[in-house]
Design an enzyme around this catalytic site. Structure first.
Site, mmCIF file in Angstrom:
data_model
loop_
_atom_site.group_PDB
_atom_site.id
_atom_site.type_symbol
_atom_site.label_atom_id
_atom_site.label_comp_id
_atom_site.label_asym_id
_atom_site.label_seq_id
_atom_site.Cartn_x
_atom_site.Cartn_y
_atom_site.Cartn_z
ATOM 1 N N GLU A 58 0.811 -1.222 0.000
ATOM 2 C CA GLU A 58 0.000 0.000 0.000
ATOM 3 C C GLU A 58 0.847 1.276 0.000
ATOM 4 O OE1 GLU A 58 -3.914 -1.886 2.265
ATOM 5 O OE2 GLU A 58 -2.667 -0.416 3.309
ATOM 6 N N GLU A 61 -6.484 -7.804 -1.082
ATOM 7 C CA GLU A 61 -7.137 -7.824 0.222
ATOM 8 C C GLU A 61 -8.586 -7.383 0.023
ATOM 9 O OE1 GLU A 61 -5.288 -5.453 3.248
ATOM 10 O OE2 GLU A 61 -3.257 -6.046 2.667
#
Length: 657
Positions: free
Chosen positions: A142, A298
């Site tokens: 991320e 995710e």
């Protein structure tokens, strides 16, 4: 097409690995992601590597037919590294370090961070390059912009500026540094933006954002080069974190094999319907980064909680429906976060599929059914893709420029894109949300939300699309500045004035106040901004109804060779976009669904020969859809009638003949 799980073997006693692997295999899981936060276990002290535990874990899952994606652990530098080489820590605008203890505590330009990242990634690549269970890599985790102000970032920022502008004099001219005595006389005077004041020179701040993106891309490329050198048969991806985002995902994704997304739709009843539409935009944006299918690395397995109070638990059907939404909009693999809730650490209550009780429950059973469905339909969907009929343009540069200088109270670049995209989604019109720099040849309809930064070259490209038959829809605050974030000295919409056939005589930043426009003899409210337009060849199509400019022109259309340019001088309510785009679609021969119920989404995946239509009720209400004809459901192996009743969070997938 695979179903996967994020798994952290280092969090669990080894005696649990075998049981977890067996249950995953029985559930239908065929992939796990591991190790993206495990640097301290992989290299407990400097130069002492321990991969034995990860070998054992991977081998355990491999025995059960489960493949592995390894995350490079560079998001979490271990404590020995931080203590011995403190330059790895990013420094904020007040010159305070970003201390360890959470994650992401790394400066992308730190020589120590780059050196030790190179070493750990190369060790991992060499160790696992021939392991039959390892199929790919996720770089870091991320990425975002830390906007570091350390000495290394200052040096690199000056070097970046030298490459772009060559001289201090050129920077002074490009940024307009004469204002507030901001002119530089030598390179050493230039620093990163200290103090955190957003009122600094907007040209300077925007270039710093661009430099920060390039720093992240360079840090990623360091790892990408290693992995491609030693593991040429493995894919390499990165898991981006949602939108809006200052980091330029188009640059970040350019060299990756494909992009992955971490997607957490809201479980709040208050966002029951809006979450699905926002999510559809996020998925379309992700697909647009490389104009190809992507992975979900995710997604939600239970109520999230860590950075905020815990959300509501996913409603029955929620996990299944939103997973199918991802696939419907281009995801080829769905990896859920996480297998089991963590017993310790900051994310203890970011729940996994199985709770701390370690007893599989309702959510697990729903997931097991989802795996059965996806694995059964995978052969049909393999090789299919999503192709939108409409292009909506998006830019991280535009977003950053607007964030740096708020234009009116309540005006938000990304929220306006959401409204436009939602209107198309409610009409069942698939959109490709693309960088404004992409080749848009072939799209009949192009929607350009506020091209705040615009140069003549890009304006000329749009002009060519229109001349060749495209319809271009332009919104307010277009053509205000050049790419250096300096205002054009000419009437708005600047370089697009000729194509649009209109200029802005005056504007009113009305913010959260309301006006209204009349279009096709119907009144619609509007807010944020009102351009008062003067046609220069265009025809008026809407007029304001209130304030001192009541009766003045609010929107125009200009025919240019084979195409048209609509200029909308304000931001109307969503119902206007629905009516307006239906009208435009009729003109262009684009099909749509006029009465799609609230919360119901439709999308299509195709391989050129077969088409599969996904129907999703992303709401807590039972909904009825009127279809053009009866279809055969490949999901439920039965015929479905033209009147389709869908329960909350229900899904249907039909084959189009």
């Amino acid at each position: 097409m695979r179903m996967g799980m994020d798994y952290y073997p280092e969090h669990w006693d080894r005696s649990m690995w075998e049981e977890d692997a067996k249950l995953m295999q029985d559930t239908g899981v065929s992939l796990i992601r591991v190790a993206e936060f495990a640097w301290s276990r992989l290299e407990p002290t400097e130069g002492n590597y321990d991969f034995e535990w990860l070998d054992d874990a991977i081998d355990t899952f491999a025995r059960h037919g489960i493949k592995v994606v390894i995350g490079t652990p560079t998001c979490t530098p271990p404590n020995w590294l931080v203590k011995k080489y403190p330059d790895v820590l990013p420094i904020d605008a007040q010159l305070h370090p970003h201390y360890p203890g959470v994650r992401g505590h790394r400066c992308f330009n730190s020589p120590s961070m780059r050196h030790y990242s190179f070493l750990i990634v190369e060790k991992l690549a060499l160790h696992y390059k021939d392991h039959s269970a390892v199929i790919g890599w996720q770089i870091d985790n991320e990425f975002g912009l830390h906007e570091c102000n350390c000495e290394h970032c200052n040096t690199k920022f000056r070097d970046w500026l030298k490459d772009k502008y060559s001289s201090v004099e050129n920077i002074n001219a490009a940024w307009g540094n004469v204002v507030w005595s901001g002119e530089y006389s030598e390179w050493s005077e230039i620093t990163t933006p200290l103090g955190g004041n957003r009122a600094k020179n907007p040209s300077y701040l925007l270039d710093y954002k661009r430099f920060e993106t390039d720093s992240v891309v360079e840090f990623q490329q360091l790892q990408l080069d290693i992995l491609k050198k030693h593991c040429p048969n493995h894919f390499v991806t990165h898991n981006i974190w949602s939108y809006p985002m200052s980091l330029d995902y188009y640059k970040l994704g350019e060299k990756l094999d494909f992009v992955s997304l971490d997607y957490y739709p809201s479980t709040s009843p208050e966002k029951d319907v809006t979450s699905g539409y926002s999510g559809a935009l996020t998925l379309d944006l992700t697909r647009g980064i490389k104009r190809q299918n992507f992975w979900i690395m995710e997604t939600i397995s239970g109520p999230p909680g860590c950075w905020m109070p815990m959300w509501r638990t996913p409603y029955p059907g929620f996990i299944r429906a939103y997973s199918w939404q991802c696939i419907a909009r281009g995801a080829d693999t769905i990896v859920h976060f996480r297998w089991r809730s963590a017993p310790s650490g900051g994310e203890q209550f970011w729940h996994g599929l199985i709770d701390h009780s370690n007893v599989p429950g309702r959510r697990y059973e729903e997931y097991r059914g989802l795996c059965d469905e996806v694995n059964r339909l995978a052969p049909l969907l393999e090789g299919t893709q999503v192709k939108g009929k409409v292009a909506i343009l998006h830019s991280h540069d535009q977003y950053n420029a607007f964030q740096g200088q708020l234009q009116s109270d309540g005006m938000d670049y990304f929220e306006n894109i959401k409204t436009l995209h939602r209107a198309f989604t409610k009409l069942g019109i698939m959109t490709d949300v693309l960088s404004e720099n992409e080749d848009l040849t072939g799209y009949k309809l192009i929607v350009a939300p506020s091209l705040f930064l615009l140069d003549t070259a890009l304006a000329s490209k749009f002009d060519e699309y229109v001349k060749n038959g495209a319809t271009l829809v332009v919104l307010p605050r277009t053509g205000v500045k050049n790419p250096n974030n300096v205002c054009w000295i000419q009437p708005l919409p600047g370089p697009l004035s000729e194509s649009a056939g209109v200029t802005v005589a005056e504007y009113d930043p009305i913010g959260k106040d309301k006006n209204s426009i009349n279009w096709n003899n119907k009144s619609y409210s509007c807010s944020q901004w009102c351009d008062i337009l003067t046609p220069q060849g265009a025809e008026p199509v809407a007029r304001y109804e209130d304030d001192f400019y009541a009766g003045k022109i609010a929107a125009t259309v200009h025919t240019v060779d084979k195409g048209k340019v609509y200029y909308l001088g304000t931001f109307p309510e969503e119902s206007f976009y629905s009516d307006f785009f239906k009208d435009v679609a009729d003109t262009l021969g684009l099909t749509y669904i006029p009465n799609l119920p609230e919360g119901v989404q439709v999308s299509i995946r195709s391989n050129g020969e077969k088409q599969y239509m996904f129907l999703l009720n992303l709401s807590r209400k039972q909904q009825t859809i009127q279809l053009e004809q009866s279809y055969y459901s490949v999901l439920n192996n039965k015929d479905i009638a033209q009147e389709l009743n869908m329960n909350p969070y229900d899904v249907e997938i039909v084959e189009l003949l």
